[in-house]
Design a protein around this motif. Structure first.
Motif, PDB file in Angstrom:
ATOM      1  N   UNK A  15       0.832  -1.212   0.000  1.00 22.18           N
ATOM      2  CA  UNK A  15       0.000   0.000   0.000  1.00 22.18           C
ATOM      3  C   UNK A  15       0.858   1.251   0.000  1.00 22.18           C
ATOM      4  N   UNK A  16       1.881   1.245   0.837  1.00 20.02           N
ATOM      5  CA  UNK A  16       2.807   2.393   0.911  1.00 20.02           C
ATOM      6  C   UNK A  16       3.538   2.602  -0.393  1.00 20.02           C
ATOM      7  N   UNK A  17       3.970   1.488  -1.003  1.00 17.47           N
ATOM      8  CA  UNK A  17       4.699   1.589  -2.273  1.00 17.47           C
ATOM      9  C   UNK A  17       3.796   2.158  -3.369  1.00 17.47           C
ATOM     10  N   UNK A  18       2.528   1.710  -3.374  1.00 18.67           N
ATOM     11  CA  UNK A  18       1.585   2.202  -4.388  1.00 18.67           C
ATOM     12  C   UNK A  18       1.343   3.705  -4.211  1.00 18.67           C
ATOM     13  N   UNK A  19       1.121   4.124  -2.964  1.00 20.16           N
ATOM     14  CA  UNK A  19       0.903   5.554  -2.703  1.00 20.16           C
ATOM     15  C   UNK A  19       2.141   6.373  -3.065  1.00 20.16           C
ATOM     16  N   UNK A  20       3.310   5.808  -2.751  1.00 24.30           N
ATOM     17  CA  UNK A  20       4.556   6.518  -3.067  1.00 24.30           C
ATOM     18  C   UNK A  20       4.699   6.675  -4.581  1.00 24.30           C
ATOM     19  N   UNK A  21       4.301   5.641  -5.339  1.00 28.27           N
ATOM     20  CA  UNK A  21       4.384   5.726  -6.808  1.00 28.27           C
ATOM     21  C   UNK A  21       3.480   6.842  -7.335  1.00 28.27           C
TER      22      UNK A  21
END
Lengths: 206, 207
Positions: A15-21
């Motif tokens: 989830x964090x990686x997706x938001x960061x992207x």
């Protein structure tokens, strides 16, 4: 404020990686490529800032300087903070590569939101500008604490307990960073008002 | 592309202030001595982890063996778990220092096997070790009893290699726990500017 490897569940990491992207995409789109060196300088300030220790009784916390980046760079704070965190993970072993996305969102998102919230106040000039700059620095740290607490709570720790601990531990950092942002904005308004003008999205700074 | 004075001044100030730097990561180091596993947890050389939670797992089965809390010096000790040693398993220790700070350390089975039980002294705990929830309340007591019952020094010949291994792993742990030096800081800043330069160059060639 850096969450270590092995703490968060895979769902939170993804989830964090997706938001960061998403944040990185927005940041790269809105980045003014003519001012890349300014971005690099602020990214370097963030990179080094976390090495400065603020003693809080028996505990310690470190500077984040995310409020200043959010205010001066806007969404471009995302790529700026991402690269600095990547280098911190590789060179200092702060945080880690798998938690890079979560740590980026924890520090960049509150900075951007605090900047959006405080820019109208800063644009008014005078005491409102001072108050807005202070709030931008302080709220960015508080927001980073809340986001970190939320990431921990979504894994296993209770949100209220983690948030209380993080916010209490970072009250002195909020004050220090509020002061740094206030002084920087005040100085910029005097010596380089065009930089502040650009950061405020073309609003006049009296 | 123009360098702005204020951010440059800010960065210079931060770089100078970084001489008072400390590492914002948690470090854990553990060694076996007199049939006791000693755990030391620090954020940096001068900043111990106070009241951090240390979880001890069997490295082979991942079963929790014991847990405890670090003291004011960041230390925690517990007797060598006889069950793990008898099974030829190592131990995996995890420090949870709060705010998402965590790290681990593994004690190899050979190090546990080479530990020298020395009766009562070795079995006493420095801090409040609590038994693992699933292990029942008698875990610590059983471990202490086992340590008390352990044979007197019988392998003095193993002491020197064990000490040498301890010194080596300690040196490695201290090197890993060292604060970031000026070399790493300079390298990071150089990488940031190099990246900005490369991106600028690519953009300029496209235009």
């Amino acid at each position: 404020m850096h969450i270590s490897e092995g703490v968060l569940s895979p769902a939170v990491l993804y989830g964090g990686a997706a938001l960061a992207c998403v944040g990185l995409g927005l940041g790269l789109r809105k980045l003014d490529y003519d001012k890349l060196m300014t971005v690099a300088i602020l990214s370097a300030a963030f990179f080094v800032g976390s090495l400065i220790h603020v003693p809080i009784g028996p505990a310690n916390a470190h500077l984040i300087v995310n409020g200043l980046l959010g205010l001066l760079l806007g969404w471009a704070a995302f790529p700026s903070i991402f690269v600095a965190l990547l280098l911190q993970a590789v060179l200092f072993q702060f945080g880690g590569l798998t938690v890079l996305g979560v740590n980026t969102v924890n520090m960049a998102l509150p900075a951007v939101l605090a900047a959006l919230l405080c820019r109208p106040l800063i644009a008014r000039g005078g005491k409102a500008r001072m108050l807005g700059a202070f709030l931008c620095g302080a709220l960015s740290v508080a927001g980073a604490g809340l986001c970190t607490a939320l990431a921990l709570a979504l894994t296993d720790e209770g949100f209220v307990q983690a948030a209380q601990m993080l916010l209490l531990a970072h009250v002195p950092v909020m004050v220090v960073e509020g002061g740094i942002t206030l002084l920087t904005v005040g100085f910029l308004a005097k010596v380089q008002p065009e930089l502040l003008h650009n950061a405020l999205g073309g609003r006049e700074c009296a | 592309m123009r360098l702005n004075a204020m951010p440059a001044l800010c960065m210079l100030f931060l770089l100078c202030a970084a001489q008072e730097a400390w590492a914002h990561r948690v470090n854990i180091f553990a060694w076996v001595e007199n049939n006791v596993v000693n755990v030391e947890c620090r954020f940096s050389k001068t900043s111990p982890v106070r009241s951090g939670t240390v979880l001890v797992y069997d490295a082979a089965t991942e079963a929790e063996v014991t847990r405890g809390t670090t003291d004011e010096q960041g230390l925690f000790s517990f007797p060598v778990p006889e069950q793990a040693r008898a099974a030829g398993h190592g131990l995996r220790l995890i420090i949870k220092a709060g705010e998402g700070h965590q790290n681990d350390w593994t004690i190899e089975a050979a190090e546990l096997a080479a530990a020298q039980p020395e009766g009562k002294a070795g079995a006493e705990q420095k801090t409040t070790a609590q038994p693992a929830p699933q292990a029942g309340a008698s875990t610590s007591t059983d471990q202490s009893a086992a340590a008390h019952a352990a044979p007197a020094p019988k392998a003095a010949e193993n002491t020197q290699p064990a000490q040498a291994a301890h010194a080596r792993t300690r040196a490695e742990a201290e090197a890993a726990a060292a604060d970031p030096g000026i070399k790493e800081i300079a390298l990071g800043i150089a990488a940031l500017f190099a990246l900005a330069g490369i991106v600028s160059l690519i953009r300029r060639r496209r235009v």
